[in-house]
Design a protein around this motif. Sequence first.
Motif, PDB file in Angstrom:
ATOM      1  N   THR B  56      -7.379   9.710   9.412  1.00 50.94           N
ATOM      2  CA  THR B  56      -6.695   8.433   9.020  1.00 50.94           C
ATOM      3  C   THR B  56      -7.354   8.046   7.619  1.00 50.94           C
ATOM      4  N   LYS B  57      -8.876   8.182   7.410  1.00 48.80           N
ATOM      5  CA  LYS B  57      -9.507   7.548   6.460  1.00 48.80           C
ATOM      6  C   LYS B  57      -8.742   8.254   5.015  1.00 48.80           C
ATOM      7  N   VAL B  58      -8.812   9.687   4.929  1.00 45.82           N
ATOM      8  CA  VAL B  58      -8.514  10.421   3.808  1.00 45.82           C
ATOM      9  C   VAL B  58      -6.832  10.275   3.682  1.00 45.82           C
ATOM     10  N   LEU B  59      -6.280  10.373   4.821  1.00 49.32           N
ATOM     11  CA  LEU B  59      -4.678   9.999   4.569  1.00 49.32           C
ATOM     12  C   LEU B  59      -4.571   8.774   3.821  1.00 49.32           C
ATOM     13  N   THR B  60      -5.112   7.624   4.503  1.00 52.49           N
ATOM     14  CA  THR B  60      -4.945   6.219   3.918  1.00 52.49           C
ATOM     15  C   THR B  60      -5.412   6.412   2.322  1.00 52.49           C
ATOM     16  N   GLU B  61      -6.377   6.978   1.889  1.00 55.08           N
ATOM     17  CA  GLU B  61      -7.187   7.127   0.645  1.00 55.08           C
ATOM     18  C   GLU B  61      -6.084   7.907  -0.306  1.00 55.08           C
ATOM     19  N   ARG B  62      -5.509   8.997   0.221  1.00 53.46           N
ATOM     20  CA  ARG B  62      -4.524   9.735  -0.413  1.00 53.46           C
ATOM     21  C   ARG B  62      -3.316   8.787  -0.667  1.00 53.46           C
ATOM     22  N   LEU B  63      -2.803   8.378   0.079  1.00 53.19           N
ATOM     23  CA  LEU B  63      -1.544   7.543  -0.093  1.00 53.19           C
ATOM     24  C   LEU B  63      -1.667   6.318  -0.918  1.00 53.19           C
ATOM     25  N   ARG B  64      -2.932   5.815  -0.877  1.00 52.78           N
ATOM     26  CA  ARG B  64      -3.217   4.684  -1.534  1.00 52.78           C
ATOM     27  C   ARG B  64      -3.186   5.263  -3.117  1.00 52.78           C
ATOM     28  N   MET B  65      -3.872   6.191  -3.303  1.00 49.81           N
ATOM     29  CA  MET B  65      -3.881   6.581  -4.656  1.00 49.81           C
ATOM     30  C   MET B  65      -2.601   7.028  -5.147  1.00 49.81           C
ATOM     31  N   LEU B  66      -1.920   7.694  -4.314  1.00 50.36           N
ATOM     32  CA  LEU B  66      -0.569   7.953  -4.674  1.00 50.36           C
ATOM     33  C   LEU B  66       0.122   6.935  -5.232  1.00 50.36           C
ATOM     34  N   GLU B  67       0.020   5.981  -4.337  1.00 51.26           N
ATOM     35  CA  GLU B  67       0.487   4.511  -4.729  1.00 51.26           C
ATOM     36  C   GLU B  67       0.398   4.148  -5.751  1.00 51.26           C
ATOM     37  N   ALA B  68      -0.983   3.943  -6.071  1.00 50.65           N
ATOM     38  CA  ALA B  68      -1.555   3.520  -7.510  1.00 50.65           C
ATOM     39  C   ALA B  68      -1.079   3.984  -8.556  1.00 50.65           C
ATOM     40  N   GLU B  69      -0.791   5.485  -8.379  1.00 56.40           N
ATOM     41  CA  GLU B  69      -0.190   6.080  -9.736  1.00 56.40           C
ATOM     42  C   GLU B  69       1.408   6.128  -9.812  1.00 56.40           C
ATOM     43  N   GLY B  70       1.976   5.407  -8.935  1.00 51.07           N
ATOM     44  CA  GLY B  70       3.351   5.473  -8.845  1.00 51.07           C
ATOM     45  C   GLY B  70       3.878   6.641  -8.273  1.00 51.07           C
ATOM     46  N   ILE B  71       3.196   7.497  -7.721  1.00 53.05           N
ATOM     47  CA  ILE B  71       3.897   8.900  -7.455  1.00 53.05           C
ATOM     48  C   ILE B  71       4.490   8.621  -6.017  1.00 53.05           C
ATOM     49  N   ALA B  72       3.922   7.756  -5.073  1.00 45.79           N
ATOM     50  CA  ALA B  72       4.455   7.376  -3.830  1.00 45.79           C
ATOM     51  C   ALA B  72       4.514   5.936  -3.693  1.00 45.79           C
ATOM     52  N   TYR B  73       5.576   5.356  -2.935  1.00 41.14           N
ATOM     53  CA  TYR B  73       5.850   4.194  -2.455  1.00 41.14           C
ATOM     54  C   TYR B  73       5.467   3.935  -1.138  1.00 41.14           C
ATOM     55  N   ARG B  74       5.130   2.525  -0.840  1.00 38.91           N
ATOM     56  CA  ARG B  74       4.862   2.325   0.532  1.00 38.91           C
ATOM     57  C   ARG B  74       5.580   1.056   0.938  1.00 38.91           C
ATOM     58  N   ASP B  75       6.419   1.411   2.178  1.00 36.15           N
ATOM     59  CA  ASP B  75       7.403   0.426   2.553  1.00 36.15           C
ATOM     60  C   ASP B  75       6.877  -0.029   3.922  1.00 36.15           C
ATOM     61  N   TYR B  76       6.334  -1.331   3.886  1.00 38.40           N
ATOM     62  CA  TYR B  76       5.529  -2.005   4.892  1.00 38.40           C
ATOM     63  C   TYR B  76       6.572  -3.100   5.569  1.00 38.40           C
ATOM     64  N   LYS B  77       6.652  -2.823   6.976  1.00 40.45           N
ATOM     65  CA  LYS B  77       7.530  -3.909   7.619  1.00 40.45           C
ATOM     66  C   LYS B  77       6.476  -4.483   8.952  1.00 40.45           C
ATOM     67  N   PRO B  78       6.140  -5.629   8.694  1.00 43.90           N
ATOM     68  CA  PRO B  78       5.344  -6.291   9.411  1.00 43.90           C
ATOM     69  C   PRO B  78       5.765  -6.692  10.818  1.00 43.90           C
ATOM     70  N   THR B  79       6.500  -5.823  11.403  1.00 46.41           N
ATOM     71  CA  THR B  79       7.097  -5.857  12.817  1.00 46.41           C
ATOM     72  C   THR B  79       5.816  -5.740  13.744  1.00 46.41           C
ATOM     73  N   ILE B  80       5.853  -5.815  15.147  1.00 43.95           N
ATOM     74  CA  ILE B  80       4.892  -5.465  15.906  1.00 43.95           C
ATOM     75  C   ILE B  80       5.533  -4.473  16.966  1.00 43.95           C
ATOM     76  N   PRO B  81       4.813  -3.088  17.097  1.00 42.06           N
ATOM     77  CA  PRO B  81       3.965  -2.753  15.994  1.00 42.06           C
ATOM     78  C   PRO B  81       4.514  -2.492  14.551  1.00 42.06           C
ATOM     79  N   PRO B  82       3.638  -2.716  13.554  1.00 39.39           N
ATOM     80  CA  PRO B  82       4.016  -2.372  12.121  1.00 39.39           C
ATOM     81  C   PRO B  82       4.591  -1.032  11.918  1.00 39.39           C
ATOM     82  N   GLU B  83       5.756  -1.109  11.104  1.00 37.43           N
ATOM     83  CA  GLU B  83       6.136   0.190  10.658  1.00 37.43           C
ATOM     84  C   GLU B  83       6.090   0.392   9.090  1.00 37.43           C
ATOM     85  N   VAL B  84       5.312   1.517   8.656  1.00 38.89           N
ATOM     86  CA  VAL B  84       5.093   1.684   7.326  1.00 38.89           C
ATOM     87  C   VAL B  84       5.349   3.002   6.804  1.00 38.89           C
ATOM     88  N   THR B  85       6.237   3.135   6.088  1.00 36.68           N
ATOM     89  CA  THR B  85       6.950   4.309   5.540  1.00 36.68           C
ATOM     90  C   THR B  85       6.556   4.826   4.272  1.00 36.68           C
TER      91      THR B  85
END
Lengths: 123, 123
Positions: B56-85
């Motif tokens: 999870t650590k690396v997956l998160t890091e990678r996703l954050r990096m891709l997001e920071a570069e505008g290559i990927a987007y993150r869609d966060y829905k603060p439901t319970i449980p949360p749904e992040v696409t």
Amino acid sequence: MHELSPPPDDPKAVCPINTLMSVLSGPWTLYLLWVLSTKGPQRFGELRRQINGISTKVLTERLRMLEAEGIAYRDYKPTIPPEVTYGLTARGGELMEILDQLASLANRWYGEAPSNEGDRQRG
Amino acid sequence: MHELSPPPDDPKAVCPINTLMSVLSGPWTLYLLWVLSTKGPQRFGELRRQINGISTKVLTERLRMLEAEGIAYRDYKPTIPPEVTYGLTARGGELMEILDQLASLANRWYGEAPSNEGDRQRG
DNA sequence: CAGGATCCATATGGATACTG
DNA sequence: CAGTATCCATATGGATCCTG
């Protein structure tokens, strides 16, 4: 259709593009390729001087790797002192075409576009 | 004209293509991009399951990096449980076009060409 | 000149446990 | 579910010294 195939068994196992990317990944590699591509074939010492700050260890590693992948060639003349020249192969040329596209993309994204300016005074 | 510019001051300093390459360099990144590209937007857990073995650590890091570069987007829905696409952005699409070329090149070089086969049973 | 050998500092990934 | 925090093992680059 995308050609980035998933790993057969081991997720990090041998996959063509992973192999290629890992060759390009390390520090200095792209710069080395850029130098070879734009300044033409050169001797070890010249490369080291142009790539200011690189250690002989890493320069050697990178060159060996590029050679192993058929991206660069090594021309060794056993004179005294020895004269070793490195340059890009046809494969190297193919690769550079794509890397140029990638660079072009990166320049668009990140704003800096020194494409028609070459290097700066500091280079 | 090649666009792989030399570093301004520091040889390893910020250079567009170096930045981009360093994003793509690490383990799992290309595979992650491939999954996002071919399988479409997905939730965190799905990604983790598809990319078997990633932490999870690396997956998160990678996703954050891709997001920071505008290559990927993150869609966060603060439901319970949360749904992040996560999914690829337009930039991600641009990037994949070039990476496909690179993959195609790699496949030619290294022989394996699963281009029209998609994934294996093991994937 | 063109490296090879060695030692060291550091970065980074893996595994695990925990949480809102 | 979607992470965060932590600890650890390892890989890798940097610097230095040596040599045919």
